[in-house]
Design a protein around this motif. Structure first.
Motif: not given
Length: 287
Positions: A29-32, A46-50, A57-59, A106-108
């Motif tokens: 999945g992709t997190v935005l 911090l939120a992205g690296v977490a 899978g994708v940030l 995005a998935d999330v």
């Protein structure tokens, strides 16, 4: 009478195992992450690296344009997009079609870390909810919760997959009153009112009244940036396929136990939110 909730234990989580995606990064999945301001880009980092540490899978990071270059260097794993700013460095509420396109794919989507203006955050939240697909999972934190408290109809009755992560101040705004001592009950009330899973200081509730509590958290987690880590951790778990309640319970446990793992090195207080990040994968893997 205090509300009833189940304690989140390793045994409970082992019986509620996280999905283990197979295949490439797209399967996870992709997190935005949408947030940041000229003065608070670290919250988005911090939120992205977490999210990555939790298995995304994708940030993608969307933050104030004056911070985009430095964020792209600090987090080379991410696509970083600069958003237009107001005069005082807040992200504007009308960032345009680029953000709308990222949200749609995005998935999330996690909204809130580092945002600093309630009015523009409200506009931004409306854009995200309008652009997001019906199956897109949402994590709302910080100023996004303040904006939601002014417009609960944005989520209530929508049937969206959403998790709210308020602290006590944000819970006060969402409730319209000071929270009481029974945080299980307050989480249940918020979940029902906003039709979302709620994670309130380790007290988790769903709109249908199910509730859990995490009892491993310690004083060291009360440090700047810790909430941003928790929000990103949640987003990463959602991205790999966990349902909202499952992601909230696993995130609460992983956040708390990652802090415990730092105690032998730094003591009960004094560790930094960024130091939680490297503990997350091991904590999840050893449940």
């Amino acid at each position: 009478m205090p509300s009833r909730s189940d304690v989140i234990t390793p045994a409970l989580l082992r019986d509620w195992a996280l999905p283990v995606p197979t295949g490439g990064k797209a399967a996870r999945g992709t997190v935005l992450v949408v947030g940041g301001s000229r003065y608070t880009p670290g919250a988005v980092l911090l939120a992205g690296v977490a999210a990555l540490r939790a298995g995304a899978g994708v940030l993608q990071l969307a933050a104030a344009e004056s911070t985009a270059a430095s964020l792209s260097i600090q987090v080379p794993e991410a696509l970083v997009v600069g958003l237009p700013e107001t005069g005082d460095g807040a992200v504007r509420g009308d960032p345009g079609d680029l953000l709308r396109g990222l949200v749609a794919e995005a998935d999330v989507v996690a909204v809130g870390p580092g945002l600093t203006d309630i009015e523009t955050t409200g506009e931004l939240l409306r854009l995200v909810l309008d652009a997001a697909g019906r199956e897109t999972a949402l994590v709302l934190d910080a100023y996004a919760l303040g904006a939601l408290s002014h417009a609960p109809e944005l989520l209530a009755g929508s049937g969206r997959k959403a998790v709210l992560t308020p602290n006590l101040t944000e819970a006060k705004h969402l409730l319209g009153r000071d929270p009481g001592d029974d945080l299980d009950a307050e989480a249940v009330e918020l979940a029902g009112r906003y039709d979302a899973v709620v994670s309130l200081y380790g007290h988790i509730a769903t709109p249908d009244g199910r509730a859990w509590r995490e009892e491993s958290g310690d004083a060291g987690l009360g440090t700047s940036g810790s909430g941003d880590v928790r929000s990103g951790l949640l987003a990463g778990l959602l991205s790999r396929g966990a349902d909202p309640a499952q992601a909230a319970c696993w995130a609460a446990f992983a956040h708390a136990v990652s802090g415990q793992r730092l105690v032998p090195r730094y003591g009960r207080i004094g560790f930094l939110a960024r130091e939680l990040l490297d503990e997350i994968p091991y904590t999840i893997a050893t449940v």
